[in-house]
Design an enzyme around this catalytic site. Structure first.
Site, PDB file in Angstrom:
ATOM      1  CE  LYS A 161      -2.017   2.847   2.130  1.00  0.00           C
ATOM      2  NZ  LYS A 161      -1.713   4.254   1.749  1.00  0.00           N
ATOM      3  CD  GLU A 237      12.740   0.655   8.085  1.00  0.00           C
ATOM      4  OE1 GLU A 237      12.298   1.079   7.008  1.00  0.00           O
ATOM      5  OE2 GLU A 237      13.777  -0.007   8.179  1.00  0.00           O
ATOM      6  CB  CYS A 271      12.786   9.238   8.464  1.00  0.00           C
ATOM      7  SG  CYS A 271      13.929   8.133   7.602  1.00  0.00           S
ATOM      8  CD  GLU A 372       8.972  13.101  11.772  1.00  0.00           C
ATOM      9  OE1 GLU A 372       7.823  12.630  11.869  1.00  0.00           O
ATOM     10  OE2 GLU A 372       9.912  12.501  11.221  1.00  0.00           O
TER      11      GLU A 372
HETATM   12  P1  NAD Z   1       1.952   8.440   7.500  1.00  0.00           P
HETATM   13  O1  NAD Z   1       2.133   7.673   8.757  1.00  0.00           O
HETATM   14  O2  NAD Z   1       0.913   9.476   7.441  1.00  0.00           O
HETATM   15  O3  NAD Z   1       1.623   7.434   6.288  1.00  0.00           O
HETATM   16  C1  NAD Z   1       2.464   6.333   5.976  1.00  0.00           C
HETATM   17  C2  NAD Z   1       1.632   5.288   5.253  1.00  0.00           C
HETATM   18  O4  NAD Z   1       0.678   4.754   6.155  1.00  0.00           O
HETATM   19  C3  NAD Z   1       0.834   5.824   4.067  1.00  0.00           C
HETATM   20  O5  NAD Z   1       0.847   4.845   3.046  1.00  0.00           O
HETATM   21  C4  NAD Z   1      -0.552   5.992   4.649  1.00  0.00           C
HETATM   22  O6  NAD Z   1      -1.579   5.934   3.699  1.00  0.00           O
HETATM   23  C5  NAD Z   1      -0.617   4.801   5.577  1.00  0.00           C
HETATM   24  N1  NAD Z   1      -1.595   4.935   6.673  1.00  0.00           N
HETATM   25  C6  NAD Z   1      -2.022   6.067   7.282  1.00  0.00           C
HETATM   26  N2  NAD Z   1      -2.909   5.764   8.275  1.00  0.00           N
HETATM   27  C7  NAD Z   1      -3.026   4.408   8.293  1.00  0.00           C
HETATM   28  C8  NAD Z   1      -3.782   3.489   9.069  1.00  0.00           C
HETATM   29  N3  NAD Z   1      -4.587   3.906  10.050  1.00  0.00           N
HETATM   30  N4  NAD Z   1      -3.652   2.169   8.823  1.00  0.00           N
HETATM   31  C9  NAD Z   1      -2.816   1.729   7.853  1.00  0.00           C
HETATM   32  N5  NAD Z   1      -2.078   2.551   7.061  1.00  0.00           N
HETATM   33  C10 NAD Z   1      -2.176   3.875   7.278  1.00  0.00           C
HETATM   34  O7  NAD Z   1       3.393   9.009   7.143  1.00  0.00           O
HETATM   35  P2  NAD Z   1       3.762   9.969   5.934  1.00  0.00           P
HETATM   36  O8  NAD Z   1       3.257  11.332   6.209  1.00  0.00           O
HETATM   37  O9  NAD Z   1       3.390   9.289   4.654  1.00  0.00           O
HETATM   38  O10 NAD Z   1       5.364   9.948   6.017  1.00  0.00           O
HETATM   39  C11 NAD Z   1       6.115  10.772   6.831  1.00  0.00           C
HETATM   40  C12 NAD Z   1       6.518  10.052   8.083  1.00  0.00           C
HETATM   41  O11 NAD Z   1       7.258   8.878   7.774  1.00  0.00           O
HETATM   42  C13 NAD Z   1       7.434  10.883   8.962  1.00  0.00           C
HETATM   43  O12 NAD Z   1       7.064  10.708  10.299  1.00  0.00           O
HETATM   44  C14 NAD Z   1       8.813  10.252   8.706  1.00  0.00           C
HETATM   45  O13 NAD Z   1       9.754  10.463   9.743  1.00  0.00           O
HETATM   46  C15 NAD Z   1       8.446   8.829   8.559  1.00  0.00           C
HETATM   47  N6  NAD Z   1       9.498   8.099   7.854  1.00  0.00           N
HETATM   48  C16 NAD Z   1      10.278   7.221   8.551  1.00  0.00           C
HETATM   49  C17 NAD Z   1      11.306   6.554   7.900  1.00  0.00           C
HETATM   50  C18 NAD Z   1      12.210   5.583   8.627  1.00  0.00           C
HETATM   51  O14 NAD Z   1      12.918   4.835   7.957  1.00  0.00           O
HETATM   52  N7  NAD Z   1      12.231   5.582   9.950  1.00  0.00           N
HETATM   53  C19 NAD Z   1      11.523   6.759   6.538  1.00  0.00           C
HETATM   54  C20 NAD Z   1      10.697   7.660   5.870  1.00  0.00           C
HETATM   55  C21 NAD Z   1       9.688   8.326   6.531  1.00  0.00           C
END
Ligand code: NAD
Length: 468
Positions: A161, A237, A271, A372
């Site tokens: 997804k 992550e 991130c 963040e």
């Molecule tokens: P997000 O958590 O909003 O979304 C991530 C994914 O989860 C998307 O595909 C989204 O559609 C899905 N999602 C959202 N709610 C959900 C639910 N209730 N159930 C299942 N899936 C759901 O994050 P974002 O805004 O897309 O990305 C930014 C975040 O990701 C930041 O916090 C960043 O630090 C983190 N990030 C972490 C790493 C790492 O390796 N640690 C790498 C990249 C980004």
């Protein structure tokens, strides 16, 4: 079927409609993955699975510019970055995990028994099964392939997804994997949002055997609750509020080059990006002035132009969030030493642009220095002693990455090891060795991926004990 808009963040214009998967379609994807396992994918010889990964890498290279174009349109990131980082790393992810899985061995122990006999214990690694792969929008293809490559090499079938913001490259990868000979059902993509949409349907589905998730810490907590009733393993992550510590013995120009990359790469939407810069007091002004100069030299412009360094934020919603934090910082008494608003972008003014922004005057107590933000922003905070710097850097609920900048290598090792993070860099940032463990502590995640650590998550070991 429902659909949603795909929007170009550089212009704010809709360029495509994306089908949103409902619960029925998500169920079909999970069942297709299960059937692929039952039809023999899970038992395919490792060498065949590894060969598929190598053909996938070749396939991405053949369509390199298609992937670059899709990534730039979805994210607005500069084309040079999409080429040199995002798509290049996708190729490397497949090749590296092909090598790692091809070379992986198993554990074996000879156990002494009473009466002089022995038992042979050996471990057989079986695929986890149907793995749900949920990824964010900031480095869409890079982060997706980081998970898909080891998952497939270990004999799993996946349901992916991608983020609703960046749907394109996951679908393009389906074409490449099909051409590379992936059996039907091994790689499935469902598009949509989180709650009340494809993300929730997928994580709550009884047919998945585990979830590997990259995204925010809040969403991670949702996913954990969703899988809890069926006690499925998760690999998380998550977010970060990463610190850099700059000691006054450093080569200021070298440190500034690294620091400015660590704050502004991908418009601060990595991130691992630094949002807190602790600077030893004697060189505080030099670092602040140098970072301001570098921020002002960034070229915010058409992502397709080769000399653009910095794209827009991903969405209108995300820009609202970052702008809110600019207000929060100013209300806390921050001094804006550069940026602080929305730039004038002419023909691109419909996009989600923001000025690279640096603050002084904040402390660790302030929200803008604790939460963040995920934009091209950082707080610069002075310190006097090593102990103070370590305490300030570790004073966070997150624990993803840190960087230490010093010419005193003994101090570099010492401070790097004392960081409560999954990864600590000394005199560099975002230098990645794909065989090393990657992940975070605290709110930044659960588990490690990378190298053999990925194999631990994507397989279930069975110990066989034979009396000899
Ligand atoms: P997000 O958590 O909003 O979304 C991530 C994914 O989860 C998307 O595909 C989204 O559609 C899905 N999602 C959202 N709610 C959900 C639910 N209730 N159930 C299942 N899936 C759901 O994050 P974002 O805004 O897309 O990305 C930014 C975040 O990701 C930041 O916090 C960043 O630090 C983190 N990030 C972490 C790493 C790492 O390796 N640690 C790498 C990249 C980004």
């Amino acid at each position: 079927m429902q659909s949603f808009d795909a929007v170009d963040p550089a212009t704010g214009k809709v360029f495509a409609q994306v089908h949103e998967a409902d619960d029925v379609l998500v169920g079909r994807a999970v069942n297709a993955a299960r059937r692929a396992l039952d039809r023999g994918w899970a038992d395919t010889p490792v060498q065949e699975r590894v060969a598929l990964l190598r053909r996938a890498a070749d396939g991405i290279e053949r369509r390199f510019e298609d992937f670059v174009a899709a990534e730039v349109r979805d994210t607005g990131k500069p084309v040079t970055q999409a080429r040199n980082l995002d798509v290049a790393r996708a190729v490397l992810n497949f090749r590296t995990f092909a090598d790692i899985v091809a070379a992986a061995g198993e554990e074996a122990y000879l156990t002494d028994l009473s009466g002089g006999r022995q038992a042979l214990n050996y471990t057989v690694r079986k695929p986890l099964g149907v793995v749900a792969v949920i990824v964010p929008w900031n480095l869409p293809l890079l982060l997706l392939t980081w998970k898909i490559a080891p998952a497939l090499a270990c004999g799993n079938a996946v349901v992916v997804k991608p983020s609703e913001e960046t749907p394109s490259t996951a679908s393009l990868l389906a074409e490449v994997l099909a051409e590379a000979g992936a059996p039907k059902g091994v790689y499935n993509v469902v598009h949509g949002f989180g709650s009340g949409s494809a993300g929730q349907y997928l994580t709550q589905h009884h047919g998945i055997d585990g979830v590997t998730f990259t995204g925010s810490s809040d969403t991670g907590a949702h996913v954990m609750r969703a899988v809890a009733p069926r006690v499925r393993p998760v690999s998380f992550e998550l977010g970060g509020k990463n610190a850099a510590i700059v000691f006054d013995d450093v080569d200021v120009d070298d440190a500034l080059d690294g620091l400015s990359r660590s704050v502004f790469t991908n418009t601060g939407q990595v991130c691992l990006c630094t949002e807190r810069v602790y600077v030893q007091r004697r060189i505080f002004d030099d670092i602040a002035d140098g970072l301001v100069r570098r921020a002002q030299a960034l070229r915010l412009s058409d992502p397709w132009s080769d000399d653009t360094t910095t794209g827009p934020l991903i969405s209108e919603k995300h820009r609202h969030k970052v702008l809110d934090y600019l207000t929060v910082a100013e209300e806390a008494g921050a001094t804006v030493i550069t940026g602080g608003g929305v730039p004038t972008m002419g023909a691109l003014s419909g996009g989600w642009w923001i000025e690279p922004t640096l603050w002084t005057g904040l402390t660790n107590k302030d929200r803008a220095a604790r939460e963040e933000i995920f934009g091209p922003v950082a707080a610069l905070i002075p310190f006097d002693t090593t102990e103070e710097a370590v305490t300030l850097a570790n004073d966070t609920d997150y624990g993803l990455a840190a960087s230490v900048w010093t010419n005193d290598l003994r101090r570099g090792h010492d401070v790097a090891q004392r960081m409560r993070t999954g990864i600590s860099w000394v005199n560099t940032w975002f230098t990645r060795e794909l065989r090393s463990p990657f992940g975070g502590v605290g709110l930044s995640g659960i588990g490690r991926e990378g190298g053999e650590h990925s194999l631990h998550f994507y397989t279930e070991p069975t110990n066989v004990c034979v009396q000899l």
